[in-house]
Design a protein around this motif. Structure first.
Motif, PDB file in Angstrom:
ATOM      1  N   LEU A  51       0.821  -1.206   0.000  1.00 24.28           N
ATOM      2  CA  LEU A  51       0.000   0.000   0.000  1.00 24.28           C
ATOM      3  C   LEU A  51       0.857   1.260   0.000  1.00 24.28           C
ATOM      4  N   LEU A  52       1.929   1.254   0.760  1.00 26.34           N
ATOM      5  CA  LEU A  52       2.771   2.444   0.859  1.00 26.34           C
ATOM      6  C   LEU A  52       3.425   2.796  -0.476  1.00 26.34           C
ATOM      7  N   GLU A  53       3.629   1.811  -1.343  1.00 23.60           N
ATOM      8  CA  GLU A  53       4.160   2.090  -2.683  1.00 23.60           C
ATOM      9  C   GLU A  53       3.222   2.988  -3.479  1.00 23.60           C
ATOM     10  N   ARG A  54       1.956   2.967  -3.148  1.00 20.50           N
ATOM     11  CA  ARG A  54       0.936   3.718  -3.885  1.00 20.50           C
ATOM     12  C   ARG A  54       0.366   4.886  -3.085  1.00 20.50           C
ATOM     13  N   ALA A  55       0.947   5.150  -1.922  1.00 21.20           N
ATOM     14  CA  ALA A  55       0.403   6.154  -1.011  1.00 21.20           C
ATOM     15  C   ALA A  55       0.640   7.577  -1.505  1.00 21.20           C
ATOM     16  N   ARG A  56      -0.316   8.417  -1.213  1.00 27.10           N
ATOM     17  CA  ARG A  56      -0.193   9.848  -1.485  1.00 27.10           C
ATOM     18  C   ARG A  56       0.725  10.457  -0.433  1.00 27.10           C
ATOM     19  N   PRO A  57       1.699  11.269  -0.831  1.00 26.38           N
ATOM     20  CA  PRO A  57       2.552  11.929   0.162  1.00 26.38           C
ATOM     21  C   PRO A  57       1.698  12.721   1.162  1.00 26.38           C
ATOM     22  N   GLY A  58       1.989  12.530   2.436  1.00 25.41           N
ATOM     23  CA  GLY A  58       1.233  13.216   3.475  1.00 25.41           C
ATOM     24  C   GLY A  58      -0.079  12.531   3.826  1.00 25.41           C
ATOM     25  N   GLY A  59      -0.345  11.378   3.206  1.00 20.88           N
ATOM     26  CA  GLY A  59      -1.592  10.659   3.460  1.00 20.88           C
ATOM     27  C   GLY A  59      -1.536   9.831   4.734  1.00 20.88           C
ATOM     28  N   VAL A  81      -3.328   8.652  -4.793  1.00 20.89           N
ATOM     29  CA  VAL A  81      -3.720   9.608  -5.823  1.00 20.89           C
ATOM     30  C   VAL A  81      -4.529   8.910  -6.909  1.00 20.89           C
ATOM     31  N   GLN A  82      -3.983   7.842  -7.448  1.00 18.68           N
ATOM     32  CA  GLN A  82      -4.685   7.028  -8.432  1.00 18.68           C
ATOM     33  C   GLN A  82      -4.584   5.580  -7.970  1.00 18.68           C
ATOM     34  N   PRO A  83      -5.533   5.144  -7.149  1.00 15.44           N
ATOM     35  CA  PRO A  83      -5.413   3.800  -6.569  1.00 15.44           C
ATOM     36  C   PRO A  83      -5.521   2.691  -7.619  1.00 15.44           C
ATOM     37  N   THR A  98       0.043 -16.566   1.414  1.00 15.83           N
ATOM     38  CA  THR A  98       0.570 -17.712   2.148  1.00 15.83           C
ATOM     39  C   THR A  98       0.387 -17.538   3.647  1.00 15.83           C
ATOM     40  N   THR A  99       0.490 -16.306   4.133  1.00 14.96           N
ATOM     41  CA  THR A  99       0.408 -16.050   5.571  1.00 14.96           C
ATOM     42  C   THR A  99      -0.992 -15.713   6.049  1.00 14.96           C
ATOM     43  N   ALA A 100      -1.893 -15.399   5.128  1.00 14.78           N
ATOM     44  CA  ALA A 100      -3.261 -15.022   5.508  1.00 14.78           C
ATOM     45  C   ALA A 100      -4.249 -15.681   4.555  1.00 14.78           C
ATOM     46  N   SER A 101      -5.502 -15.725   4.984  1.00 13.13           N
ATOM     47  CA  SER A 101      -6.556 -16.258   4.126  1.00 13.13           C
ATOM     48  C   SER A 101      -7.504 -15.123   3.749  1.00 13.13           C
ATOM     49  N   ASP A 102      -8.375 -15.365   2.824  1.00 16.68           N
ATOM     50  CA  ASP A 102      -9.378 -14.380   2.410  1.00 16.68           C
ATOM     51  C   ASP A 102      -8.735 -13.024   2.105  1.00 16.68           C
ATOM     52  N   VAL A 103      -7.682 -13.036   1.314  1.00 20.12           N
ATOM     53  CA  VAL A 103      -6.978 -11.813   0.963  1.00 20.12           C
ATOM     54  C   VAL A 103      -7.635 -11.180  -0.252  1.00 20.12           C
ATOM     55  N   SER A 104      -7.857  -9.863  -0.184  1.00 21.57           N
ATOM     56  CA  SER A 104      -8.418  -9.154  -1.328  1.00 21.57           C
ATOM     57  C   SER A 104      -7.947  -7.709  -1.321  1.00 21.57           C
ATOM     58  N   ALA A 105      -8.031  -7.089  -2.485  1.00 24.48           N
ATOM     59  CA  ALA A 105      -7.701  -5.673  -2.613  1.00 24.48           C
ATOM     60  C   ALA A 105      -8.867  -4.989  -3.301  1.00 24.48           C
ATOM     61  N   GLU A 106      -9.138  -3.768  -2.882  1.00 32.71           N
ATOM     62  CA  GLU A 106     -10.209  -3.005  -3.524  1.00 32.71           C
ATOM     63  C   GLU A 106      -9.816  -1.539  -3.596  1.00 32.71           C
ATOM     64  N   THR A 107     -10.344  -0.892  -4.598  1.00 34.26           N
ATOM     65  CA  THR A 107     -10.064   0.526  -4.782  1.00 34.26           C
ATOM     66  C   THR A 107     -11.355   1.316  -4.621  1.00 34.26           C
ATOM     67  N   GLY A 108     -11.193   2.531  -4.154  1.00 37.89           N
ATOM     68  CA  GLY A 108     -12.287   3.477  -4.055  1.00 37.89           C
ATOM     69  C   GLY A 108     -11.756   4.811  -4.524  1.00 37.89           C
ATOM     70  N   GLU A 109     -12.530   5.821  -4.371  1.00 41.16           N
ATOM     71  CA  GLU A 109     -12.068   7.138  -4.785  1.00 41.16           C
ATOM     72  C   GLU A 109     -10.932   7.592  -3.877  1.00 41.16           C
ATOM     73  N   ASP A 110      -9.727   7.618  -4.424  1.00 39.88           N
ATOM     74  CA  ASP A 110      -8.521   8.054  -3.711  1.00 39.88           C
ATOM     75  C   ASP A 110      -8.155   7.166  -2.519  1.00 39.88           C
ATOM     76  N   VAL A 111      -8.624   5.908  -2.489  1.00 37.35           N
ATOM     77  CA  VAL A 111      -8.298   4.983  -1.398  1.00 37.35           C
ATOM     78  C   VAL A 111      -8.022   3.601  -1.989  1.00 37.35           C
ATOM     79  N   LEU A 112      -6.988   2.962  -1.461  1.00 34.13           N
ATOM     80  CA  LEU A 112      -6.678   1.582  -1.800  1.00 34.13           C
ATOM     81  C   LEU A 112      -6.696   0.779  -0.507  1.00 34.13           C
ATOM     82  N   THR A 113      -7.374  -0.359  -0.506  1.00 35.67           N
ATOM     83  CA  THR A 113      -7.530  -1.180   0.695  1.00 35.67           C
ATOM     84  C   THR A 113      -7.135  -2.619   0.411  1.00 35.67           C
TER      85      THR A 113
END
Length: 127
Positions: A51-59, A81-83, A98-113
Motif C-alpha cells: 500500500l505504501l508504494e501507492r500512497a499519497r505523500p502526506g496521506g 492519488v490514483q489507486p 501464504t500467511t493469511a486467508s481471504d486476501v483481497s484488494a479493492e479501490t475506491g475514490e482516492d483509497v486503496l484497501t
C-alpha cells in the motif's frame, strides 16, 4: 460494521514497525499461537508495504481490526492519488496469501484497501 480497534498512522514506512507491534499485541491478547502471531505480523507488514508504494505523500495509513473467535480480520487502507490494486502474481502478494486467508484488494475514490484474515490454530475466544 464497526472495527474493534483502529490505528491511524502517517503513510510512511517508518511507522510499519508500530503497526506490526500493535498487530502482534492484539493477536497475543486473543491467545494466538506464536506461529499465528508471526503470520499475522508478516501479513500486515507485506500489505502495508504494498500500500505504501501507492500512497499519497502526506496521506494516512488506516488499519481496522475486526476480532472474532479464533480469527482477526484486518482492513488496511491508504490515501492514494490514483489507486490501483497490487499485482496478484507478484512475490509480495504470494507471501501475503501464504500467511493469511481471504486476501483481497479493492479501490475506491482516492483509497486503496487490502483486506486479510488470519485464523489461529489453537486460540481461545477473546477475553
Amino acid at each position: 460494521m464497526q472495527p474493534d480497534a483502529e490505528v491511524r498512522l502517517p503513510a510512511d514506512s517508518a511507522y510499519v514497525a508500530v503497526l506490526r507491534m500493535t498487530t502482534a499485541g492484539i493477536a497475543a491478547r486473543l491467545d494466538f499461537t506464536l506461529d499465528d502471531i508471526e503470520d499475522l505480523r508478516m501479513a500486515v507488514g507485506e500489505a502495508s508495504a504494498m500500500l505504501l508504494e501507492r500512497a499519497r505523500p502526506g496521506g494516512q495509513l488506516i488499519t481496522r481490526y475486526f476480532l472474532g473467535e479464533n480469527r482477526v480480520a484486518v482492513r488496511i487502507s491508504v490515501d492514494a492519488v490514483q489507486p490501483t490494486p497490487p499485482e496478484t502474481n507478484s512475490f509480495a502478494w504470494q507471501v501475503l496469501t501464504t500467511t493469511a486467508s481471504d486476501v483481497s484488494a479493492e479501490t475506491g475514490e482516492d483509497v486503496l484497501t487490502i483486506s486479510l484474515t488470519v485464523t489461529s490454530t489453537t486460540s481461545s475466544a477473546p477475553a
